[in-house]
Write a protein that holds these residues in place. Structure first.
Motif, PDB file in Angstrom:
ATOM      1  N   LEU A 174      58.005  43.748 -45.664  1.00 13.20           N
ATOM      2  CA  LEU A 174      56.890  43.025 -46.281  1.00 13.20           C
ATOM      3  C   LEU A 174      55.689  42.956 -45.358  1.00 13.20           C
ATOM      4  O   LEU A 174      54.557  42.886 -45.817  1.00 13.20           O
ATOM      5  N   THR A 200      53.966  46.058 -45.897  1.00 15.74           N
ATOM      6  CA  THR A 200      53.369  45.998 -47.239  1.00 15.74           C
ATOM      7  C   THR A 200      52.103  45.144 -47.212  1.00 15.74           C
ATOM      8  O   THR A 200      51.093  45.511 -47.808  1.00 15.74           O
ATOM      9  N   MET A 215      55.693  52.894 -53.538  1.00 16.87           N
ATOM     10  CA  MET A 215      55.392  53.195 -54.940  1.00 16.87           C
ATOM     11  C   MET A 215      55.273  54.689 -55.234  1.00 16.87           C
ATOM     12  O   MET A 215      54.187  55.164 -55.593  1.00 16.87           O
ATOM     13  N   GLN A 253      56.017  56.399 -57.643  1.00 15.74           N
ATOM     14  CA  GLN A 253      55.579  56.724 -59.008  1.00 15.74           C
ATOM     15  C   GLN A 253      54.117  56.390 -59.242  1.00 15.74           C
ATOM     16  O   GLN A 253      53.449  57.052 -60.025  1.00 15.74           O
ATOM     17  N   PHE A 260      46.233  45.572 -59.638  1.00 15.22           N
ATOM     18  CA  PHE A 260      47.252  45.373 -58.606  1.00 15.22           C
ATOM     19  C   PHE A 260      48.052  44.086 -58.815  1.00 15.22           C
ATOM     20  O   PHE A 260      49.227  44.033 -58.515  1.00 15.22           O
ATOM     21  N   ASN A 261      47.379  43.050 -59.324  1.00 17.42           N
ATOM     22  CA  ASN A 261      48.067  41.763 -59.429  1.00 17.42           C
ATOM     23  C   ASN A 261      48.483  41.378 -60.847  1.00 17.42           C
ATOM     24  O   ASN A 261      49.503  40.719 -61.025  1.00 17.42           O
ATOM     25  N   ARG A 286      51.708  50.836 -66.261  1.00 12.01           N
ATOM     26  CA  ARG A 286      52.443  49.771 -65.576  1.00 12.01           C
ATOM     27  C   ARG A 286      53.110  48.825 -66.558  1.00 12.01           C
ATOM     28  O   ARG A 286      54.099  48.179 -66.234  1.00 12.01           O
ATOM     29  N   ILE A 334      57.976  38.828 -63.344  1.00  9.66           N
ATOM     30  CA  ILE A 334      56.993  39.649 -62.611  1.00  9.66           C
ATOM     31  C   ILE A 334      55.583  39.383 -63.140  1.00  9.66           C
ATOM     32  O   ILE A 334      54.645  39.204 -62.366  1.00  9.66           O
ATOM     33  N   ARG A 335      55.471  39.309 -64.471  1.00 10.39           N
ATOM     34  CA  ARG A 335      54.132  39.103 -65.046  1.00 10.39           C
ATOM     35  C   ARG A 335      53.580  37.726 -64.705  1.00 10.39           C
ATOM     36  O   ARG A 335      52.390  37.571 -64.464  1.00 10.39           O
ATOM     37  N   ARG A 355      52.245  37.211 -60.892  1.00 17.54           N
ATOM     38  CA  ARG A 355      50.980  37.859 -60.489  1.00 17.54           C
ATOM     39  C   ARG A 355      51.059  38.371 -59.061  1.00 17.54           C
ATOM     40  O   ARG A 355      50.128  38.246 -58.271  1.00 17.54           O
ATOM     41  N   MET A 356      52.203  38.930 -58.750  1.00 17.56           N
ATOM     42  CA  MET A 356      52.435  39.469 -57.404  1.00 17.56           C
ATOM     43  C   MET A 356      51.719  40.804 -57.256  1.00 17.56           C
ATOM     44  O   MET A 356      51.575  41.537 -58.236  1.00 17.56           O
ATOM     45  N   HIS A 357      51.283  41.106 -56.053  1.00 15.81           N
ATOM     46  CA  HIS A 357      50.631  42.393 -55.813  1.00 15.81           C
ATOM     47  C   HIS A 357      51.643  43.511 -56.050  1.00 15.81           C
ATOM     48  O   HIS A 357      52.820  43.370 -55.686  1.00 15.81           O
ATOM     49  N   VAL A 358      51.166  44.588 -56.651  1.00 15.58           N
ATOM     50  CA  VAL A 358      52.078  45.674 -57.034  1.00 15.58           C
ATOM     51  C   VAL A 358      52.853  46.225 -55.832  1.00 15.58           C
ATOM     52  O   VAL A 358      54.041  46.569 -55.933  1.00 15.58           O
ATOM     53  N   LEU A 359      52.210  46.259 -54.666  1.00 18.52           N
ATOM     54  CA  LEU A 359      52.891  46.788 -53.468  1.00 18.52           C
ATOM     55  C   LEU A 359      54.034  45.864 -53.048  1.00 18.52           C
ATOM     56  O   LEU A 359      55.130  46.323 -52.727  1.00 18.52           O
ATOM     57  N   LYS A 360      53.733  44.576 -53.083  1.00 18.46           N
ATOM     58  CA  LYS A 360      54.755  43.599 -52.695  1.00 18.46           C
ATOM     59  C   LYS A 360      55.916  43.645 -53.690  1.00 18.46           C
ATOM     60  O   LYS A 360      57.085  43.628 -53.316  1.00 18.46           O
ATOM     61  N   LYS A 361      55.530  43.733 -54.968  1.00 12.01           N
ATOM     62  CA  LYS A 361      56.548  43.771 -56.025  1.00 12.01           C
ATOM     63  C   LYS A 361      57.472  44.975 -55.838  1.00 12.01           C
ATOM     64  O   LYS A 361      58.681  44.866 -55.910  1.00 12.01           O
ATOM     65  N   GLU A 362      56.851  46.126 -55.538  1.00 12.69           N
ATOM     66  CA  GLU A 362      57.641  47.354 -55.377  1.00 12.69           C
ATOM     67  C   GLU A 362      58.587  47.225 -54.188  1.00 12.69           C
ATOM     68  O   GLU A 362      59.741  47.648 -54.257  1.00 12.69           O
ATOM     69  N   ILE A 381      59.850  44.492 -52.872  1.00 11.93           N
ATOM     70  CA  ILE A 381      60.946  43.556 -53.181  1.00 11.93           C
ATOM     71  C   ILE A 381      61.931  44.208 -54.150  1.00 11.93           C
ATOM     72  O   ILE A 381      63.146  44.127 -53.969  1.00 11.93           O
ATOM     73  N   THR A 397      60.256  52.847 -64.784  1.00 12.16           N
ATOM     74  CA  THR A 397      59.589  52.008 -63.791  1.00 12.16           C
ATOM     75  C   THR A 397      60.672  51.362 -62.941  1.00 12.16           C
ATOM     76  O   THR A 397      61.843  51.351 -63.315  1.00 12.16           O
TER      77      THR A 397
END
Lengths: 214, 587
Positions: free
Chosen positions: A3, A6, A73, A75, A138-139, A212, B152-153, B156-163, B165, B245
């Motif tokens: 993290l 990240t 990521m 993908q 992104f969020n 997404r 996840i929705r 509102r986590m950042h996509v990088l952090k989400k990926e 985790i 995904t």
């Protein structure tokens, strides 16, 4: 540990977006200063914009390397890299336009100054609206479509304004030489192009958001 | 030694099972490059061994309860036939056949052959578990996907952090799924050998009992399958069905892990008992069918139940029916050969009916019956080699057909491309010919018009010449000099009038109008008060003619042209300094 890396990548992306924002502001100020003959401020804006462009390029490369090295990521990274490239194009165009103003020093009649300022502001607004949309991707991808709606709106307005300027140049200004008319037309086109690139970013973002959400 | 040789069929089945399991659990994660192959193989094999040793006894017990099998020969035949059926049906349907269903089918075949009592209650529970597992998996993935997506929705986590985790959890889910696979499916390898395998191991002061040793060896075979599975395969279930995904992948793997875990222990049977239903046994279930169930669950929530999912469902159902039946038949036939031809004991004498017991007298006359231990070893070795050869043949055949299909696809694609290019060229050619035709037709039309004009002109000239000839004749024939003079004067005047070229000037004007159409439009817009004659002068000025050149065309003197130009300047409001010709050229 993971993290931490990240978080560093997230910070880089945020910095890049801030860089885009700053560059667009500089472009807007630069055009204004040129139109009002504030030569010193205009030169300063050009210098700052060139630095900003260099920084954004470095940031983009660093993000690219980080995404690939950390296999983040797999993908989505192709899409994200394309998005960053398109946004970098916005800065490139802004820089190129300001340099063109400096090199070619187009003669802009007094009656067109307000129109040019309006066009610049609208075109830059379209480009600026891509930044919250990209942040939203992104969020919170669900809200991307809401954000890119503003881009489309400003882009359409910029097109309209550019048309008005062109019409004025060619129909209502018989005293201008044809070469001057052409010159002004090109500058209108250059400023308008920023909003067109913003539209491309918006199109890309809308597809990416759908990807997404599926 | 003989027992070890007999065990090879089970290990082969274990290897197949491992390869299928790896494909079902990790294939999507590897293909999307979320997990590296090495990581997946190491974690998967480690947890499959753990699952097999720690929790494998439950499902092994169920298979053992179905029918107690005590001869290693019978177990060997069952495992061998199951492995062959798995290979064959997988090749036929291009859908991984279930080793659990193959082994249960083979056990039923054995019980038919030996007339050993099959506990129908256990068999019913096993079949019920097979039906329930995919449904449970669909429900599980449905709920899990809903929860994962919602969380996840809303986060509102950042996509990088989400990926990052999700990747961590994907490895965890994969480990859990591998553990559950080991716990659930190890019975397919150990179940039939449990009673006949009696080797134990003494390592230093540590005594490893036969059951644990068997589980360990079987787990190793499954683990080997994890390392050697074909990661390039395009036939893995779910590939190309849903957009994979990270959320989808993690949910699918988690659903597999949960369902296989539930069917590996007494947990589900406890729930069913408490609800008043018949308790379900810990049963080896099919990981492929569970995966299809999970895909359906996710597809339902995404609203995509397309043709591919329906096709996978159909293949799973067909495979679930065919595999046990085929296994039953092949095992039955194989047992007959094993028992009667090779003299391998496939069941205890107490369970084998009299008709199947080796006849002492008959055995003396059968020269092909092999009885000695050494010969049996050779025979078993040959059989194992044959099975291996068959497997390799199937593998090569599959690869060949895949390569052939691929090259055929390339060829077709190239042909289509060529066809497209040809079409495009043809279209260009057609357009060019059409354009040429249009141009030729226009030219033809022009020439026709010219011909008509020429012929009309010739007619007119002829009529005029006839008229002159007639007048001259009249003058010649006339005796009166006055009349003669009059006639000749009239003719002279007529000829002079004719010399004013009115028609030709009109033609020049018409052609100039065509060439300078925009100019004439602009003139008409800007100066609507000009006369026709003035417009004609403007056109001639635009062509670039001087006043002297214009005068014969307009049939006026040069002076008159100059005056007309002066009037024009006034009407157009031109300054004295401005040149009229330059001004007209600039319009």
């Amino acid at each position: 540990m993971l993290l931490k890396k990240t978080n560093k990548s997230i910070e880089l992306i945020d910095n890049f977006l801030n860089c885009v924002d700053q560059s667009l502001l500089l472009f807007k100020e630069g055009v204004k200063n040129y139109l009002y003959n504030n030569t010193e401020n205009f030169n300063n804006d050009i210098l700052q914009l060139a630095n900003s462009e260099k920084e954004s390029d470095n940031l983009r490369r660093e993000i690219e390397t980080t995404l690939f090295l950390q296999s983040l990521m797999p993908q989505l990274r192709g899409d994200i890299m394309r998005l960053l490239e398109e946004m970098d194009n916005l800065i490139d165009q802004a820089k190129k336009n300001l340099f063109q103003f400096e090199v070619e020093t187009p003669h802009i009649p007094a009656e067109l100054i307000s129109d040019f300022i309006r066009l610049t502001q609208t075109s830059v607004s379209a480009a600026e609206s891509t930044i919250p949309a990209a942040k939203s991707y992104f969020n919170d991808p669900v809200n991307v479509s809401e954000k890119i709606h503003r881009v489309y709106f400003y882009e359409k307005e910029a097109d309209l304004m550019a048309d008005i300027i062109r019409r004025k140049i060619f129909k209502e200004m018989p005293n201008l030489k044809l070469s001057e008319k052409f010159h002004l037309r090109y500058f209108t086109l250059h400023i308008e192009n920023i909003s067109d690139t913003a539209e491309k970013v918006a199109d890309l973002l809308s597809i990416m958001a759908i990807k997404r959400m599926i | 030694m003989l027992t070890c040789l007999f065990l090879t069929s089970g290990l082969f089945l274990g290897w197949l099972l491992g390869a299928q399991g790896a494909s079902n659990i990790f294939d999507r994660a590897i293909k999307t490059r979320m997990v590296k192959f090495k990581t997946a193989a190491v974690i998967g094999s480690l947890f499959v061994v753990l699952g097999g040793i720690l929790q494998g006894h439950n499902t092994t017990g169920t298979l053992n309860e179905l029918v107690p099998l005590e001869t290693v020969g019978g177990a060997f035949t069952i495992a061998l036939c199951a492995a062959l059926v798995v290979i064959t049906t997988t090749a036929i349907y291009r859908f991984p056949a279930s080793t659990s269903q193959a082994i249960v089918g083979a056990i039923i075949g054995w019980s038919f052959y030996t007339s050993a009592g099959l506990k129908s209650e256990i068999l019913f529970k096993i079949i019920a578990s097979w039906l329930l597992a995919p449904i449970l998996s669909a429900a599980c993935s449905f709920v899990l996907y809903f929860l994962v997506r919602k969380s996840i929705r809303s986060s509102r986590m950042h996509v990088l952090k989400k990926e990052s985790i999700l990747r961590f959890f994907l490895i965890l889910a994969g480990a859990l799924a591998a553990y559950s696979l080991g716990a659930n499916n190890i019975a397919n390898v150990t179940g039939v050998f449990k009673n006949s395998f009696s080797t134990s191991l003494l390592l230093g002061g540590l005594h490893i009992p036969s059951a644990q040793l068997l589980s360990f060896i079987a787990s190793l075979a499954i683990a080997l399958g994890f390392f050697t599975y074909n990661k390039k395969t395009k036939h893995a279930i779910g590939n190309g069905i849903l957009s994979m995904t990270s959320e989808t992948i993690i949910v699918i793997v988690m659903a597999q892990a949960l369902v296989m875990f539930v069917f590996s222990g007494k947990f589900l049977s406890g729930i069913f008992s408490n609800m008043g239903f018949t308790a379900l046994a810990a049963t080896p279930v099919s990981s492929s069918q569970i995966l299809v169930g999970a895909l359906v669950g996710v597809g339902l929530i995404k609203g995509i139940l397309d043709l591919e999912i329906k096709k996978a469902l159909g293949e799973a159902a067909l495979s679930a029916i065919t595999t046990p039946l085929l296994s039953l038949i092949i095992t039955f036939i194989s047992l007959f050969f094993m028992n009667n031809v090779f003299g391998i004991q496939v069941a205890n004498r107490t369970t084998l009916p009299e008709t199947l017991l080796p006849n002492e007298a008959a055995s003396a006359t059968r020269t092909y019956q092999i009885a000695s231990d050494t010969s049996q070893q050779i025979l078993i070795g040959t059989l194992v080699l044959l099975v291996l050869a068959f497997s390799i043949y199937m593998l090569i055949r599959n690869r060949r057909s895949y390569t052939k299909g691929k090259s055929e696809g390339y060829r077709q694609a190239k042909e289509y491309q060529l066809f497209d290019y040809k079409n495009a060229l043809g279209a260009i050619e057609e357009t060019t010919v059409q354009l040429e035709n249009v141009s030729l037709a226009t030219q033809l039309e022009k020439k026709k018009q010219q011909l008509i004009t020429y012929s009309l002109n010739i007619g007119e000239q002829r009529r005029y010449l006839e008229h002159i000839a007639k007048s001259i004749k009249q003058a010649i024939n006339s005796d009166n000099i006055e009349v003669k003079d009059k006639l000749l004067k009239e003719q002279l005047m007529e000829i002079e009038q004719r010399m004013s070229f009115t028609g030709e000037v009109d033609e020049i004007y018409r052609q100039a109008e065509q060439v300078h159409m925009t100019f004439i439009e602009k003139i008409n817009e800007s100066y609507p008060n000009l006369t026709n004659k003035e417009r004609k002068i403007l056109v001639l000025l635009r062509i670039g003619l001087s006043s002297k050149e214009m005068s014969p065309l307009l049939n006026i003197s040069t002076k008159s042209v100059e005056i007309a130009r002066y009037r024009l300047r006034n009407k157009m409001g031109l300054d004295r300094n401005k040149n009229l010709t330059e001004f007209i050229q600039s319009i």
